[in-house]
Design a protein around this motif. Structure first.
Motif, mmCIF file in Angstrom:
data_model
loop_
_atom_site.group_PDB
_atom_site.id
_atom_site.type_symbol
_atom_site.label_atom_id
_atom_site.label_comp_id
_atom_site.label_asym_id
_atom_site.label_seq_id
_atom_site.Cartn_x
_atom_site.Cartn_y
_atom_site.Cartn_z
ATOM 1 N N HIS A 115 0.981 -1.187 -0.388
ATOM 2 C CA HIS A 115 0.592 0.054 0.411
ATOM 3 C C HIS A 115 0.320 1.069 0.446
ATOM 4 C CE1 HIS A 115 -3.999 0.947 0.466
ATOM 5 N NE2 HIS A 115 -4.243 1.375 0.846
ATOM 6 N N ALA A 116 2.083 1.496 0.901
ATOM 7 C CA ALA A 116 2.326 2.291 0.676
ATOM 8 C C ALA A 116 3.646 2.314 -0.233
ATOM 9 C CB ALA A 116 3.915 2.123 1.744
ATOM 10 N N GLU A 117 3.670 1.864 -1.281
ATOM 11 C CA GLU A 117 4.625 1.491 -2.669
ATOM 12 C C GLU A 117 3.649 2.187 -3.525
ATOM 13 O OE1 GLU A 117 7.698 -1.542 -3.308
ATOM 14 O OE2 GLU A 117 6.740 -2.269 -4.562
ATOM 15 N N TYR A 118 2.828 1.080 -3.420
ATOM 16 C CA TYR A 118 1.902 1.993 -4.665
ATOM 17 C C TYR A 118 0.620 3.143 -5.110
ATOM 18 C CZ TYR A 118 2.438 -2.557 -6.919
ATOM 19 O OH TYR A 118 2.610 -4.359 -7.397
ATOM 20 N N PHE A 119 0.811 3.453 -3.879
ATOM 21 C CA PHE A 119 -0.462 5.033 -3.318
ATOM 22 C C PHE A 119 0.394 6.108 -3.616
ATOM 23 C CE2 PHE A 119 -3.658 7.051 -0.250
ATOM 24 C CZ PHE A 119 -4.079 7.666 -0.966
ATOM 25 N N PRO A 120 -0.394 7.091 -4.508
ATOM 26 C CA PRO A 120 0.417 8.136 -5.676
ATOM 27 C C PRO A 120 0.900 9.051 -4.779
ATOM 28 C CG PRO A 120 -1.100 7.364 -6.678
ATOM 29 C CD PRO A 120 -1.777 6.082 -6.044
ATOM 30 N N GLN A 121 2.738 9.332 -4.477
ATOM 31 C CA GLN A 121 3.177 10.252 -2.823
ATOM 32 C C GLN A 121 2.528 11.247 -3.397
ATOM 33 O OE1 GLN A 121 7.300 8.827 -2.448
ATOM 34 N NE2 GLN A 121 7.915 10.734 -0.993
ATOM 35 N N ALA A 122 2.779 12.565 -4.251
ATOM 36 C CA ALA A 122 2.264 13.776 -4.360
ATOM 37 C C ALA A 122 1.551 14.206 -3.904
ATOM 38 C CB ALA A 122 2.779 13.983 -6.242
ATOM 39 N N TYR A 152 6.553 5.863 -0.340
ATOM 40 C CA TYR A 152 7.262 6.163 -1.178
ATOM 41 C C TYR A 152 7.396 5.555 -2.364
ATOM 42 C CZ TYR A 152 8.125 0.604 -0.531
ATOM 43 O OH TYR A 152 8.032 -0.337 -0.503
ATOM 44 N N SER A 153 5.622 6.031 -2.739
ATOM 45 C CA SER A 153 6.053 5.083 -4.732
ATOM 46 C C SER A 153 6.468 6.037 -5.409
ATOM 47 C CB SER A 153 4.860 5.951 -4.725
ATOM 48 O OG SER A 153 3.606 7.216 -4.836
ATOM 49 N N ASP A 154 7.165 7.224 -5.640
ATOM 50 C CA ASP A 154 8.369 8.285 -5.532
ATOM 51 C C ASP A 154 9.637 7.046 -5.882
ATOM 52 O OD1 ASP A 154 6.044 10.373 -6.169
ATOM 53 O OD2 ASP A 154 8.039 11.512 -5.242
ATOM 54 N N GLN A 155 9.618 6.355 -5.087
ATOM 55 C CA GLN A 155 10.789 5.437 -5.050
ATOM 56 C C GLN A 155 10.834 4.614 -5.762
ATOM 57 O OE1 GLN A 155 13.162 8.058 -3.923
ATOM 58 N NE2 GLN A 155 14.573 6.713 -2.640
ATOM 59 N N TYR A 156 9.383 3.614 -5.808
ATOM 60 C CA TYR A 156 9.097 2.452 -6.817
ATOM 61 C C TYR A 156 9.666 3.255 -8.206
ATOM 62 C CZ TYR A 156 6.668 -0.590 -8.863
ATOM 63 O OH TYR A 156 5.907 -1.799 -9.433
ATOM 64 N N LEU A 157 8.930 4.302 -8.954
ATOM 65 C CA LEU A 157 9.274 4.597 -9.954
ATOM 66 C C LEU A 157 9.755 4.666 -9.986
ATOM 67 C CD1 LEU A 157 5.774 6.572 -10.441
ATOM 68 C CD2 LEU A 157 5.752 4.367 -10.886
ATOM 69 N N LYS A 158 10.947 5.953 -9.538
ATOM 70 C CA LYS A 158 11.715 5.682 -9.907
ATOM 71 C C LYS A 158 12.770 4.760 -9.697
ATOM 72 C CE LYS A 158 16.122 8.380 -8.862
ATOM 73 N NZ LYS A 158 17.011 9.946 -7.347
ATOM 74 N N PHE A 159 12.805 4.025 -8.805
ATOM 75 C CA PHE A 159 13.496 1.908 -8.940
ATOM 76 C C PHE A 159 12.697 1.762 -10.672
ATOM 77 C CE2 PHE A 159 10.940 -2.437 -9.125
ATOM 78 C CZ PHE A 159 12.741 -3.108 -9.224
ATOM 79 N N ILE A 192 -0.707 3.341 -9.615
ATOM 80 C CA ILE A 192 0.665 3.561 -8.938
ATOM 81 C C ILE A 192 0.883 3.816 -10.994
ATOM 82 C CG2 ILE A 192 1.460 0.908 -9.195
ATOM 83 C CD1 ILE A 192 3.146 4.645 -7.768
ATOM 84 N N SER A 193 0.032 3.335 -11.634
ATOM 85 C CA SER A 193 0.106 2.275 -12.795
ATOM 86 C C SER A 193 0.076 4.171 -13.864
ATOM 87 C CB SER A 193 -0.642 1.253 -14.215
ATOM 88 O OG SER A 193 -0.232 0.242 -13.410
ATOM 89 N N ALA A 194 -1.265 5.122 -13.044
ATOM 90 C CA ALA A 194 -1.293 6.298 -13.832
ATOM 91 C C ALA A 194 -0.909 7.062 -12.848
ATOM 92 C CB ALA A 194 -3.096 6.521 -13.446
ATOM 93 N N TYR A 195 -0.228 6.482 -11.977
ATOM 94 C CA TYR A 195 1.033 7.327 -11.358
ATOM 95 C C TYR A 195 2.138 7.645 -12.212
ATOM 96 C CZ TYR A 195 3.147 10.268 -8.305
ATOM 97 O OH TYR A 195 4.063 11.348 -6.865
ATOM 98 N N ALA A 196 2.596 6.624 -12.546
ATOM 99 C CA ALA A 196 4.208 5.950 -13.550
ATOM 100 C C ALA A 196 3.399 6.941 -14.902
ATOM 101 C CB ALA A 196 3.714 4.589 -13.707
ATOM 102 N N LEU A 197 2.569 6.808 -15.573
ATOM 103 C CA LEU A 197 1.888 7.814 -16.631
ATOM 104 C C LEU A 197 2.303 8.852 -16.777
ATOM 105 C CD1 LEU A 197 1.489 7.615 -20.072
ATOM 106 C CD2 LEU A 197 -0.978 8.202 -18.711
ATOM 107 N N ALA A 198 1.899 9.912 -14.939
ATOM 108 C CA ALA A 198 2.101 11.563 -15.654
ATOM 109 C C ALA A 198 2.810 11.652 -14.729
ATOM 110 C CB ALA A 198 0.440 11.381 -13.645
#
Length: 320
Positions: A115-122, A152-159, A192-198
């Motif tokens: 949940h912490a990894e997939y919740f859009p951070q911004a 920490y989803s920003d870190q996940y996307l950066k990964f 998190i997929s929508a967040y990745a695209l944005a």
């Protein structure tokens, strides 16, 4: 029904437990055990390769990054004995010429940290501080927090973008440009997929978000999260005309929460100027929140993202 939902939510987080490489009936799986990262906890990554992969030295493949990777291929190894049937559906579409050749990078989730990894951070950080603290106090079940750590989803996307994608680009004959790079997930994986695209429109050319968990948590009363997501999307989605965005939803089990929220997202998409064929939102009456339901309609988002051979936007993108 609530008991069933609660059980699903509790058990799903344990689906990252190490298991044997998935058995597939089409194509093959290459497993990366405990893929290392300086940004997030290490995890297993399964790479699905279609039949005939590697036979043609000149063949290049598009890449689909999928979340909750342990639920995609083999029901015998998933917690609920269900799967997305990605290998069967993808191979049939490729064989029938309905999609361009592609591989799937199935990224396992982080278990209790999911949940912490997939919740859009911004959008989470845009909430008032007292609201954030209240969310961190929520329980998934007695004695177990919904958020095991700070978001920490920003870190996940950066990964995904700076560690995993470079590995895939280097070790597999794939296109590297955004026109051939896509992301897909369901529920929190849809978020998190929508967040990745944005966040990374220069990396991902499209996102498919199935049964997107717009509530963010598991109650609807006085919930400020959907409004925060809408405000974020309004400001951060890429300009329409180049990227592909797919949403869908049902109305049973956990999906029963989604119709009014997805309708608000759809209204926003129209206001922003998104139109077919680059944007699609589908309602599946009677569909529940499960891998079986997503498998039954998987061919639709796959064809939406990969149904036409994409043209490389920049020829230099595929050079070493």
């Amino acid at each position: 029904m609530l008991l069933r939902l609660g059980l699903w939510l509790v058990i799903a987080v344990f689906s990252c437990v190490a298991a044997a490489t998935p058995k597939v009936s089409a194509g093959s799986i290459k497993r990366l055990e405990q893929f290392p990262s300086a940004l997030v906890p290490p995890r297993t990554v399964d790479i699905w390769l279609p039949q005939g992969f590697g036979r043609n030295n000149k063949q290049k493949y598009a890449v689909l990054y999928m979340h909750d990777g342990q639920m995609l291929f083999d029901a015998s190894s998933s917690w609920n004995k269900q799967e997305w049937r990605v290998d069967e559906v993808a191979q049939q579409l490729i064989n029938n010429g309905k999609v361009q050749p592609f591989i799937v990078v199935a990224v396992h989730n982080a278990g209790l940290n999911r949940h912490a990894e997939y919740f859009p951070q911004a959008p989470f950080q845009a909430l008032p501080a007292n609201t954030q603290q209240a969310l961190y106090q929520l329980d998934r079940q007695p004695g177990q927090k919904l958020f095991q750590r700070q978001v920490y989803s920003d870190q996940y996307l950066k990964f995904l973008v700076t560690e995993l994608k470079p590995y895939i680009d280097h070790h597999y004959p794939v296109y590297r440009d955004s026109a051939h790079t896509f992301v897909m997930g369901s529920s929190m994986g849809g978020l998190i997929s929508a967040y990745a695209l944005a966040e990374y429109p220069q990396v991902f050319g499209g996102a498919a978000c199935l049964s997107t968990h717009w509530p963010g948590v598991f109650h609807s009363d006085n919930n400020p999260i959907p409004a925060a997501f809408l405000a974020y999307l309004k400001n951060k989605l890429p300009q329409p005309g180049k990227h592909k965005i797919y949403f869908d939803y049902g109305d049973q089990t956990l999906d029963a929460m989604y119709p009014p929220l997805q309708q608000k997202v759809d209204q926003l998409m129209q206001q922003l100027g998104y139109r077919a064929p680059l944007w699609q939102s589908q309602f599946f009456p009677g569909a529940e929140h499960s891998e079986q339901a997503w498998a039954e309609r998987l061919a639709i988002p796959l064809q939406f993202l990969l149904g036409q051979t994409a043209k490389t936007a920049d020829a230099q993108a595929d050079l070493p």
